[in-house]
Scaffold this motif. Sequence first.
Motif, mmCIF file in Angstrom:
data_model
loop_
_atom_site.group_PDB
_atom_site.id
_atom_site.type_symbol
_atom_site.label_atom_id
_atom_site.label_comp_id
_atom_site.label_asym_id
_atom_site.label_seq_id
_atom_site.Cartn_x
_atom_site.Cartn_y
_atom_site.Cartn_z
ATOM 1 N N ILE A 105 3.727 5.453 8.253
ATOM 2 C CA ILE A 105 2.400 5.183 8.949
ATOM 3 C C ILE A 105 1.825 3.972 7.873
ATOM 4 C CG2 ILE A 105 -0.038 5.891 9.007
ATOM 5 C CD1 ILE A 105 0.910 8.626 9.751
ATOM 6 N N GLU A 106 0.905 2.920 8.729
ATOM 7 C CA GLU A 106 0.423 1.995 7.747
ATOM 8 C C GLU A 106 -0.999 2.269 8.507
ATOM 9 O OE1 GLU A 106 1.616 -2.014 8.718
ATOM 10 O OE2 GLU A 106 3.462 -1.747 7.502
ATOM 11 N N SER A 107 -2.089 1.933 7.556
ATOM 12 C CA SER A 107 -3.468 1.931 7.783
ATOM 13 C C SER A 107 -4.262 0.812 8.477
ATOM 14 C CB SER A 107 -4.366 2.693 6.818
ATOM 15 O OG SER A 107 -3.737 3.949 6.535
ATOM 16 N N ASN A 144 1.472 2.741 1.999
ATOM 17 C CA ASN A 144 0.315 2.412 2.448
ATOM 18 C C ASN A 144 -0.994 2.844 1.642
ATOM 19 O OD1 ASN A 144 -1.554 2.066 4.660
ATOM 20 N ND2 ASN A 144 -1.354 4.100 5.401
ATOM 21 N N ASN A 173 1.695 -3.102 13.251
ATOM 22 C CA ASN A 173 0.383 -3.734 13.801
ATOM 23 C C ASN A 173 0.851 -4.315 15.146
ATOM 24 O OD1 ASN A 173 2.319 -5.544 13.041
ATOM 25 N ND2 ASN A 173 0.986 -7.179 11.932
ATOM 26 N N VAL A 233 -7.114 -1.814 10.552
ATOM 27 C CA VAL A 233 -8.498 -1.625 10.989
ATOM 28 C C VAL A 233 -8.801 -2.259 12.450
ATOM 29 C CG1 VAL A 233 -8.817 -4.062 10.145
ATOM 30 C CG2 VAL A 233 -10.898 -2.502 10.683
ATOM 31 N N GLY A 251 -4.687 -6.747 12.289
ATOM 32 C CA GLY A 251 -3.275 -6.851 11.945
ATOM 33 C C GLY A 251 -2.754 -6.782 10.631
ATOM 34 N N TYR A 252 -3.606 -6.167 9.732
ATOM 35 C CA TYR A 252 -3.222 -6.369 8.216
ATOM 36 C C TYR A 252 -3.538 -5.063 7.875
ATOM 37 C CZ TYR A 252 -7.975 -7.888 8.204
ATOM 38 O OH TYR A 252 -9.251 -8.000 8.634
ATOM 39 N N ASN A 253 -2.872 -4.421 6.906
ATOM 40 C CA ASN A 253 -3.156 -3.061 6.296
ATOM 41 C C ASN A 253 -4.907 -2.975 5.934
ATOM 42 O OD1 ASN A 253 -0.480 -3.277 6.327
ATOM 43 N ND2 ASN A 253 -0.602 -1.286 4.860
ATOM 44 N N SER A 254 -5.497 -2.168 6.222
ATOM 45 C CA SER A 254 -6.946 -1.949 5.753
ATOM 46 C C SER A 254 -7.370 -0.717 5.767
ATOM 47 C CB SER A 254 -7.692 -2.942 6.419
ATOM 48 O OG SER A 254 -8.983 -2.785 6.394
ATOM 49 N N TYR A 255 -8.164 -0.293 4.726
ATOM 50 C CA TYR A 255 -8.971 0.796 4.509
ATOM 51 C C TYR A 255 -10.562 0.571 4.623
ATOM 52 C CZ TYR A 255 -4.801 3.648 3.364
ATOM 53 O OH TYR A 255 -3.760 4.427 3.521
ATOM 54 N N ALA A 256 -10.909 -0.560 4.849
ATOM 55 C CA ALA A 256 -12.173 -1.026 4.864
ATOM 56 C C ALA A 256 -13.281 -0.525 5.718
ATOM 57 C CB ALA A 256 -12.151 -2.667 4.422
ATOM 58 N N THR A 292 -6.689 -3.617 -0.090
ATOM 59 C CA THR A 292 -6.712 -3.080 1.213
ATOM 60 C C THR A 292 -8.101 -2.360 1.331
ATOM 61 O OG1 THR A 292 -5.689 -0.850 0.941
ATOM 62 C CG2 THR A 292 -4.160 -2.763 1.878
ATOM 63 N N ASN A 295 -12.373 -8.864 10.416
ATOM 64 C CA ASN A 295 -12.893 -10.001 10.270
ATOM 65 C C ASN A 295 -13.194 -10.704 11.636
ATOM 66 O OD1 ASN A 295 -12.802 -11.210 7.401
ATOM 67 N ND2 ASN A 295 -11.056 -9.935 7.344
ATOM 68 N N GLN A 304 7.031 -1.873 13.971
ATOM 69 C CA GLN A 304 6.141 -3.051 13.392
ATOM 70 C C GLN A 304 4.657 -2.319 13.880
ATOM 71 O OE1 GLN A 304 7.063 -5.654 11.886
ATOM 72 N NE2 GLN A 304 4.792 -6.073 11.722
ATOM 73 N N ARG A 330 -14.088 -2.331 8.319
ATOM 74 C CA ARG A 330 -14.753 -3.222 8.885
ATOM 75 C C ARG A 330 -13.613 -4.465 9.093
ATOM 76 N NH1 ARG A 330 -15.059 -6.511 4.366
ATOM 77 N NH2 ARG A 330 -15.238 -5.184 2.247
ATOM 78 N N SER A 384 -1.745 8.938 5.187
ATOM 79 C CA SER A 384 -0.890 8.631 3.996
ATOM 80 C C SER A 384 -1.388 8.682 2.538
ATOM 81 C CB SER A 384 -0.745 7.135 4.101
ATOM 82 O OG SER A 384 -0.161 6.625 5.202
#
Lengths: 416, 88
Positions: A252-254, B46, A414, A256, A298-303, B71, A307, A412, A305, A240
């Motif tokens: 697309i959603e990113s 995103n 996630n 983790v 389940g949530y957008n993340s680029y981290a 994010t 939880n 959806q 890592r 994205s």
Amino acid sequence: MRYSVFNLIYHALRGHRGWTPAWRDAQPQRAYEVIIVGGGGHGLATAYYLARNHGIRRIAVLEKSYIGSGNAGRNTTIIRSNYLLPGNLPFYELSMKLWEGLEQQLNYNAMVSQRGVLNLFHSDAQRDSLARRGNAMRMHRVDAELLDVAAVRRIAPFLDFETARFPIKGGLLQRRGGTARHDAVVWGYARAADSLGVDIVQNCEVTGFIRESGRLSGVETTRGEIRATKIGIAVAGNTSRLARMAGFHLPIESHVLQAFVSEAIKPLIPGVVTFGAGHFYISQSDKGGLVFGGDLDGYNSYAQRGNLPMVENVCEEGLALIPGMARVRMLRSWGGVMDMSMDGSPIIDRSPVDGLYLNGGWCYGGFKATPASGWCFAHLIARDESHEVARAYRLSRFASGHIIDEKGQGAQPNLH
Amino acid sequence: MRIRCPFCGERDSGEYTYLGANVRRSGASADDEQSRLFEAVYLRENPAGRHQELWYHAFGCRSWLVVTRDTSTHEILAVDLAKETVSS
């Protein structure tokens, strides 16, 4: 240098001092015929097949860090082709066939091990659903066997068969499925691509696209401008972001996804086993560690890592399936960033920008797809038309309603 | 990750479920309704960074929340009740 047992003995007798690097750490040139953004398994495989199948010589693979540092080094190494839908089955079966010949083809030990993938079922409805999947696979000439509980017991006696909530009633087995050594896949493709003249440029992050008189003509990078009229992006997790640099949005959603490995124990789990009553899969590496994973956070993340709630959830599912795991210590957990597409299936297609080609949306099925993804993406870039087994992976399918939703979850990401 | 619900206070993220980006659909009577619907259902910004998203406090007050979150770091920047942001 071609690797062989004679070669190994020769170098062993000389104290292993004669080995040379498997690929060059190339400096970027000013221009190429094709640029592949992303030095993971998919990008390197694409470069290799562009050179080998299509005779293109001036190719660069640009990687922002070191090759294999993204999801290629963060997955659970499972290979399989046990899909249901006609859009997916031929593609993943091509991948399976390429895995089967990969090591001879690349002259590199990728530790491909066809130790079997077993999907468990726990109810009549699940049996019906897996029987249907097995039939779909066999109609596409993919191997599948429906096992009863006695047969599952012979393969995996350590599972908890008699729990009141999720008794194990049997499983669908794909014997040709299994695992491969993820890093060796990256290194093998890198070495093979390099030997065909592909430049692998590391520590080179793409920061923008160059357009001249309305046409795409190259990329801006942290190591200067590099020109090419055909650019393929294989950066799943970050697709994205590159798309936005090029000026369009993607379905697309990113997200983790975490994975886990335990301390090494003696051989316990013969293949890959997946839990049907939750989302949990486990195998044992050749070093002895139990490698396992479950759902997205389940949530957008680029981290890169996740939880703790998902760590707890995955371990609970593991214990529900294999109570003996309670005595095994978890060694490490890590996270990777997934391109979660809106239907759970990938995209291999031209982008809305002329000369820019897309390979992404792999959700968490990217590793097993590596050979076929490279094969089909190279075909698309070289010939400007989709490969026949990747025709369903069009970007336009979301607007036209031809989505490939294996799980039937709808838009959806996630939940895929 | 902990989310501070405006009604219940700071709670573990395990109490919440996630829907996705806070996307607003346009009115049903627009001429380009079809393409707008496609964009609202499928296309996503995103971003790697500040992201406005919808969470549901399932094991709490059962409110829909608009959470602004980074994010890249998982840092939570703001939490509002969805019904208050929609009426404004």
